[in-house]
Enzyme design. Structure first.
Site, short mmCIF file in Angstrom:
data_model
loop_
_atom_site.label_atom_id
_atom_site.label_comp_id
_atom_site.label_asym_id
_atom_site.label_seq_id
_atom_site.Cartn_x
_atom_site.Cartn_y
_atom_site.Cartn_z
N LYS A 184 0.81 -1.19 0.00
CA LYS A 184 -0.07 -0.11 -0.02
C LYS A 184 0.91 1.43 -0.08
CE LYS A 184 -2.93 3.30 1.09
NZ LYS A 184 -1.93 4.49 1.00
N GLU A 260 8.99 1.50 11.48
CA GLU A 260 10.09 2.56 11.38
C GLU A 260 9.42 3.74 11.19
OE1 GLU A 260 12.07 5.19 10.02
OE2 GLU A 260 12.11 4.38 7.95
N GLU A 391 9.83 16.75 14.66
CA GLU A 391 10.58 16.48 13.56
C GLU A 391 10.23 17.47 12.19
OE1 GLU A 391 11.31 12.45 10.94
OE2 GLU A 391 9.46 12.87 11.84
#
Length: 487
Positions: A184, A260, A391
């Site tokens: 996906k 991850e 981030e």
């Protein structure tokens, strides 16, 4: 600018779902508009899979599973090796496709294709090394025989920032282990994934072993697949927020999970470092993929004695980068992937400047078409500034001074993330000592790139679970079966 016709690049790339070895439209006819981030113009319309399509893909993978698992490891290896060869032969075509849907520069895109293809080569070599063990039980009563068997149907969910490499980093070890997959890809970058699906078929992957399911309805489609008891593995690369949601969903059916997730990489520069070399390393660690990488250096901590000099050198290098369309060979920085990403970066910088930081270069959105944000260096960044706690995912480098090794390590570890850290020093003993003390799954010691198909990639804390790459990456797609036997 080198003239490249986008239509000629996109032409020939399938734009339908790939399920059970066949290209087909979404069951309800839904489509995804894929746009060039530099021009904001549509370059393709791709089928957008439904929940029903997702379950069809699981069915196809489930049916193909026994045959693929029984395929000789050497045969699986040869197929992966052919996929490596095909990707390598088509580097320019694939790189241009990545530029068009992702926005990165041609140099970055070529590097990604080489890196992505290498996962197929590495796992073609690992496919024949899914080794079990035999030992005598400590009591001496029997033997302990341990087999490594494929885990089963795997759902692979990949991000837009490395549309080729994040796909092959998951597909390669899954196929090497004998698993079948449903890929996906991100809605922003489905074309590269579809192209890879075609390459794998051409390389000899049987129908149903690899299924590619673009969908703008990611949440419902992925949840439905995870709720299907035939799915035994989910591997996800993306934000920590989405990773948490997937882990919650996987818990319902106890699906093995590899995650991850986000990063907030510290980049430590000690006074004994070669500053020119440190800036070279910083440019790689920060600006690979325009800063849109979970491994991107996010927080620059520089020893106070050299902080001003390092900031000046970095500002010169960052300010000198040419920004424009990634298909231009002379461009060093393309656009961010979409307006939302650009606006998030702009907000983080604006909030940090409002707290007292100074933009040594860049610092505001440029006008015109495209989702561009200029290379930015922030000096005098105060503690707790948003660019230090979140981030960034863009071309922004905040610099903070530190005093001594103890403070450097404390600042670096002061985050919920732990994916990668970078250290620049002329003292090897110090570098190794600091590397051991850093709470991250990976450390770049006097090096701006840590990713390697032969190495275990992954983080600690909120940066994820499990490892990708290396031999460990293939083990993520296997189950250990213990057989107690006497002879």
């Amino acid at each position: 600018m080198k003239t490249i016709d986008p239509d000629s690049i996109v032409k020939g790339v399938p734009v339908e779902l790939f399920i059970g070895g066949a290209w087909r439209p979404a069951s309800d006819g839904a489509r995804i508009s894929v746009a060039d981030p530099a021009t904001e113009q549509e370059i393709a319309s791709v089928a957008s899979g439904s929940v029903a399509d997702g379950l069809d893909a699981v069915t196809a993978a489930h049916r193909a599973g026994p045959g693929w698992a029984a395929t000789a490891p050497r045969e699986r290896a040869e197929i992966l090796r052919r996929a490596f060869d095909l990707m390598t032969e088509r580097t320019d075509e694939l790189a241009a496709l990545i530029v068009l849907e992702n926005g990165k520069t041609l140099a970055d895109a070529r590097g990604e294709v080489a890196y992505a293809a290498e996962f197929f080569r590495w796992y073609s070599e690992e496919a024949v090394r899914s080794l079990g063990t035999v030992q005598t039980a400590p009591s001496g009563t029997n033997r302990i025989l341990v087999l490594r068997q494929p885990i089963g149907v795997c759902v692979l969910v990949t991000p837009w920032n490395f549309p080729a490499a994040m796909a092959t980093r998951k597909i390669g070890p899954a196929l090497a282990a004998g698993c079948t997959v449903v890929l996906k890809p991100a809605s922003e970058t489905p074309l590269t994934a579809l192209a890879i699906g075609g390459i794998l078929t051409e390389a000899g992957v049987p129908a149903g072993v690899v299924n590619v399911l673009p969908s703008a309805r990611s949440g419902p489609v992925v949840r439905a697949m995870l709720d299907d008891p035939r799915v035994r593995k989910v591997s996800f690369t993306g934000s920590t927020e989405v990773g948490r949601a997937l882990l919650s969903g996987a818990a319902k059916t106890v699906v093995s999970s590899s995650m991850e997730l986000g990063g907030n990489a510290p980049f430590l520069v000690f006074a004994d470092a070669d500053l020119e070399a440190a800036v070279d390393i910083a440019m790689v660690a920060k600006m690979r993929n325009g800063g849109e990488a979970c491994t991107a250096a996010n927080r620059f901590y520089v020893e106070r004695a050299v902080a001003d000099e390092f900031t000046a050198l970095l500002t010169t290098r960052m300010g000198g980068l040419r920004m424009g369309h990634g298909l231009d060979e002379e461009v060093a920085l393309g656009p961010l992937v979409n307006a939302e990403s650009r606006d998030k970066v702009a907000a983080l910088v604006a909030q940090t400047v409002a707290m007292g930081a100074t933009a040594a270069t860049g610092g505001s959105i440029v006008g015109g078409t495209g989702h561009f944000y200029p290379p930015t260096v922030l000096a005098d960044v105060p503690p707790g500034a948003p660019v230090l706690t979140q981030e960034i995912f863009g071309p922004v480098a905040p610099v903070v001074a530190f005093d001594g090794e103890t403070e450097a390590v404390a600042l670096a570890n002061d985050t919920e993330y732990g994916l990668v850290s970078y250290v620049c020093t002329g003292d090897l003993a110090k570098g190794l000592r600091v590397a051991e003390a850093l709470d991250s799954g990976m450390v770049g010691l006097n090096r701006g790139i840590v990713s390697d198909p032969a190495a275990p990639f992954g983080g600690t804390k909120q940066s994820g679970i499990g490892r990708e790459g290396g031999h460990e990456g293939m083990l993520e797609f296997t189950e250990s079966k213990y057989i107690a036997v006497e002879w």
